[in-house]
Design an enzyme around this catalytic site. Structure first.
Site, PDB file in Angstrom:
ATOM      1  N   HIS A 494     -14.794 -12.677 -27.193  1.00 47.72           N
ATOM      2  CA  HIS A 494     -15.243 -13.252 -28.703  1.00 47.72           C
ATOM      3  C   HIS A 494     -16.845 -12.876 -28.268  1.00 47.72           C
ATOM      4  O   HIS A 494     -17.423 -12.262 -29.588  1.00 47.72           O
ATOM      5  CB  HIS A 494     -14.630 -14.744 -28.618  1.00 47.72           C
ATOM      6  CG  HIS A 494     -16.070 -15.222 -29.245  1.00 47.72           C
ATOM      7  ND1 HIS A 494     -15.147 -15.320 -30.386  1.00 47.72           N
ATOM      8  CD2 HIS A 494     -17.350 -15.873 -30.302  1.00 47.72           C
ATOM      9  CE1 HIS A 494     -15.848 -16.465 -31.544  1.00 47.72           C
ATOM     10  NE2 HIS A 494     -17.088 -16.162 -30.877  1.00 47.72           N
ATOM     11  N   GLU A 495     -17.447 -13.269 -27.250  1.00 49.60           N
ATOM     12  CA  GLU A 495     -18.732 -12.558 -27.391  1.00 49.60           C
ATOM     13  C   GLU A 495     -19.306 -11.645 -27.064  1.00 49.60           C
ATOM     14  O   GLU A 495     -19.988 -11.434 -27.667  1.00 49.60           O
ATOM     15  CB  GLU A 495     -19.613 -13.651 -25.796  1.00 49.60           C
ATOM     16  CG  GLU A 495     -18.878 -14.597 -25.573  1.00 49.60           C
ATOM     17  CD  GLU A 495     -19.919 -15.746 -27.318  1.00 49.60           C
ATOM     18  OE1 GLU A 495     -21.009 -15.358 -27.757  1.00 49.60           O
ATOM     19  OE2 GLU A 495     -19.112 -16.725 -27.528  1.00 49.60           O
ATOM     20  N   HIS A 498     -20.041 -10.675 -30.374  1.00 44.98           N
ATOM     21  CA  HIS A 498     -21.002  -9.927 -31.069  1.00 44.98           C
ATOM     22  C   HIS A 498     -22.279  -9.547 -30.372  1.00 44.98           C
ATOM     23  O   HIS A 498     -22.771  -8.915 -31.178  1.00 44.98           O
ATOM     24  CB  HIS A 498     -21.744 -11.834 -30.707  1.00 44.98           C
ATOM     25  CG  HIS A 498     -20.599 -12.438 -31.028  1.00 44.98           C
ATOM     26  ND1 HIS A 498     -20.830 -12.244 -32.712  1.00 44.98           N
ATOM     27  CD2 HIS A 498     -20.417 -13.955 -31.401  1.00 44.98           C
ATOM     28  CE1 HIS A 498     -20.711 -14.203 -33.117  1.00 44.98           C
ATOM     29  NE2 HIS A 498     -19.948 -14.834 -32.425  1.00 44.98           N
ATOM     30  N   HIS A 501     -21.671  -5.564 -32.223  1.00 47.41           N
ATOM     31  CA  HIS A 501     -22.501  -6.001 -33.746  1.00 47.41           C
ATOM     32  C   HIS A 501     -24.015  -5.805 -33.515  1.00 47.41           C
ATOM     33  O   HIS A 501     -24.976  -5.305 -33.947  1.00 47.41           O
ATOM     34  CB  HIS A 501     -22.130  -7.541 -34.091  1.00 47.41           C
ATOM     35  CG  HIS A 501     -22.530  -7.830 -35.292  1.00 47.41           C
ATOM     36  ND1 HIS A 501     -22.520  -8.911 -35.937  1.00 47.41           N
ATOM     37  CD2 HIS A 501     -23.059  -6.510 -36.126  1.00 47.41           C
ATOM     38  CE1 HIS A 501     -22.279  -8.524 -37.358  1.00 47.41           C
ATOM     39  NE2 HIS A 501     -22.478  -7.458 -37.357  1.00 47.41           N
TER      40      HIS A 501
HETATM   41 ZN   LIG Z   1     -19.039 -16.755 -32.387  1.00 50.02          ZN
END
Ligand SMILES: [Zn+2]
Length: 702
Positions: A494-495, A498, A501
């Site tokens: 998940h991290e 990010h 991105h």
């Molecule tokens: Zn998040």
């Protein structure tokens, strides 16, 4: 999205990270050009005492740059006003992210003191810009010419964001209304603090005392031990259970004593609703009314219209339609699950017709264990941190052609943090990336993605970002490496989503770079990555037993998948209940209805249990009354729809398909906030998002 948000809220949008033309002002390393590889922060040279003087110096620089814009004798245009404002405060924006990052990952009393001293200065600096009428007059002049300027999409977006950062805060109001708005803002922030204080007091003041060990039947040892030590701290005999999550949650899941579960549940759900000094009902009415008045003053129909204007969902109508659409699938599934749960309970001694709210977690825990017989300890040997990271790197290489190289010469804030150079498919540096994975005193709880430099262009030079993932995973011991739980594996992915991105960003302006996108869009890249964790092809790449090297068996993969859908209908219905409650308060003009009346209406649609008079959700709903989630609670479910729908595109053509991953990168990951999220999404998917993939993934499709 943590430090970044704090920063933008402190500094307003429109500030840029940059590093050129840095004047050498002293021997303070924060005020000199960083001479490290890729100009990363020289963590080995920076001392706490450097921050405050550097921030003050940088603010003085920033004010000079703002004054130069305001006093420019040339007519306002995009370059001399909007771009100049984007660049103003560069030095400050190079320094403050380092301070906030250290305060999260490696704090000390001195760093906390520094942050406390710096925060009001930064707020004042931000206010000096947002309340600068001459500056706004120039920004508005450019805004008014926008149709004639022939800006590219990114320039047009920067102009819009800059203009709105003023107008949405009341810059267009006359003096009397401005004064009114300042009063409202002050009252609103006071009320939100009070709401939070009441909530905290109600949570902290309650204690359930048990003196008879029989009352602890069913509780695991770790829960008992911690209850014993809570009692000891309060100089009491026996065991004490509280409304804090680590005590409340396990008690509701494991305690055999139904009367005590009921007692604790009631205490939890009466918070802010007891008619005493901590009651939050009057505050809710005031907040809802003030928010509505503020929205109207700014020219919006309701508070939700004001909030949603800047979100992917755009209108309250769309949010309501979204909630109701999912409810049509979630509710029947939830009713089926309730029946399964009730049948199971009846077979195990439950002798009433309907499960009560204090029964659900208890029987759910037992049913889950019986159905899946899977737990953290079974899985952890397959998830050695180093193996998981290797898997993640391999996956990212397959999708985007990236390669990773640890570089020990890049300074870090703690020897446990590791710095990597990440190269693109042509072998050019894409980003510096740091991973910092173990808990330490001085690191705050949780997991987050942040950075000290955002990607942007300086002229023709592409400034590549410095991105950081901080987590708190299971530490290695003398005899065992770091073995992650499955949830930790998902968090790591998940991290890193990010981080991608931020890393793959390819935009001109920092204000729209990387993760600088709207709230209901920012979790798409991160949650998207979590989908890979349950794909057999991906798991088999890295999930190998740390001692035997055995690849994770199919049977375990199946169980991970099946158990991840356990009671998803009930879970989603609960999400929808909260989302609709939020919209009921913020989606229309205030109706004057009481908390009980508002919640009864929502309950007609979403309730699965008998109503318990005297309890409420709203009075402890800090997300929307003490935090920033008003008219935004739907975002959690919205993001799930997006990530599942996006992942479906990969599944349609094969999860490592180059064409799909290129489109995801080109249309979403590299574009930051340069265009409206719906536009970006449609360009990737060819249509608006549909909930079908999420419903299928969560086992809710009929
Ligand atoms: Zn998040």
């Amino acid at each position: 999205m943590k430090t970044k948000i704090l920063l933008t809220s402190l500094l307003l949008s429109g500030m840029a990270f940059a590093q050129t033309n840095m004047p050498i002002m002293s021997d303070n390393p924060l005020l000199q050009p960083f001479s490290t590889l890729y100009q990363t922060p020289p963590y080995d040279k920076i001392k706490v005492d450097h921050f405050l003087p550097a921030i003050k110096e940088a603010m003085a620089e920033g004010r000079k740059e703002i004054n130069a814009i305001v006093n420019n004798s040339a007519k306002p245009n995009f370059e001399n006003t909007i771009v100049a404002l984007e660049r103003a405060g560069d030095l400050l924006s190079r320094i403050t992210p380092i301070l906030f990052h250290l305060n999260g990952a490696e704090t000390t009393p001195d760093i906390q003191k520094t942050v406390k001293s710096a925060s009001p200065l930064l707020t004042e600096y931000g206010n000096d810009i947002s309340l600068n009428e001459k500056l706004f007059a120039r920004v508005r002049a450019v805004w008014e010419q926008r149709d004639k300027l022939k800006l590219d999409v990114e320039g047009a977006m920067l102009l819009e964001k800059t203009y709105k950062s003023f107008s949405r805060n009341g810059a267009n109001l006359n003096d009397a209304d401005k004064e009114k708005m300042r009063g409202m803002n002050k009252e609103l922030s006071q009320l939100s603090i009070e709401f939070g204080e009441h909530n905290l007091a109600e949570t902290n003041e309650y204690a359930l005392e048990a003196t008879d060990e029989k009352d602890l039947a069913g509780l695991p040892d770790f829960v008992k031990e911690s209850a014993k030590s809570t009692a000891k701290k309060m100089n009491k005999e026996g065991w004490i259970f509280t409304l804090q999550a680590p005590s409340y949650g396990p008690f509701m899941q494991y305690a055999d004593n139904r009367e005590l579960r009921k007692k604790l549940w009631l205490a939890f759900n009466k918070r802010g609703f007891n008619g005493d000094k901590n009651d939050n009902q009057a505050i809710i009415q005031k907040v809802v009314k003030l928010r509505h008045e503020k929205a109207q003053l700014l020219g919006y129909k309701t508070w939700s219209h004001y909030v949603l204007e800047e979100r992917m969902a755009e209108t309250p109508e769309k949010v309501m339609a979204f909630e109701n659409d999912i409810l049509n699938y979630a509710k029947p599934a939830a009713l089926r699950e309730m029946k399964e749960l009730t049948d199971y309970a009846k077979k195990h001694g439950f002798d009433e017709n309907l499960l009560q709210r204090w029964d659900a977690s208890y029987y759910a825990e037992k049913l889950k264990k019986e159905k899946y017989s899977i737990n953290d300890e079974t899985l952890k040997p397959y998830f050695k941190l180093e193996n998981v990271l290797d898997g993640l790197f391999t996956l990212t290489n397959k999708l985007y052609g990236l390669t990773f190289k640890e570089n020990k010469s890049i300074p870090v804030w703690n020897p446990e943090a590791k710095a990597y150079e990440i190269f693109d498919e042509k072998g050019q540096l894409l980003s510096v990336w740091y991973g910092d994975y173990f808990p330490r005193p001085g690191k705050r709880a949780g997991a987050w993605n942040t950075g000290t430099l955002s990607q942007h262009f300086e002229g023709t030079k592409d400034i590549r970002p410095h991105v950081i993932n901080v987590c708190n995973f299971t530490r290695p011991t003398d005899t065992k490496p770091s073995l992650l739980t499955f949830r930790e594996v998902e968090t790591l992915f998940h991290e890193f989503g990010h981080a991608l991105h931020s890393m793959l960003s390819h935009v001109k302006y920092e204000t729209v770079s990387g993760t600088s996108v709207s709230w209901d869009f920012v979790e798409l890249p991160s949650q998207f990555m979590e989908n890979f964790c349950t794909e057999p092809e991906v798991l088999k790449m890295f999930a190998k037993h740390y001692q035997t090297g055995e690849v994770i068996p199919n049977e375990l993969i199946e169980k991970i998948k099946a158990s991840s859908n356990f009671l998803s209908g009930i879970g989603l219905t609960r999400q929808i209940n909260l989302g609709l409650t939020d919209m009921k308060w913020h989606g229309t003009a205030p109706t004057g209805e009481s908390v009980a009346e508002v919640e009864a209406k929502v309950a007609e649609q979403t309730d699965l249990y008998p109503i318990v008079p005297g309890t409420a959700v709203s009075t402890a709903f800090s997300h929307i009354f003490a935090g920033g989630y008003s008219a935004g609670y739907y975002s959690y479910m919205w993001s799930s729809v997006l990530d599942a729908d996006a992942f479906e595109a990969f599944k349609e053509k094969g999860i490592f398909n180059k064409e799909v991953s290129k489109s995801f990168r080109d249309n979403i990951l590299s574009r930051g906030g340069t265009e409206k999220p719906m536009v970006l999404y449609k360009r990737f998917r060819g249509r608006e998002p549909k909930p079908d993939a999420m419903l299928k993934r969560d086992g809710l499709a009929l």
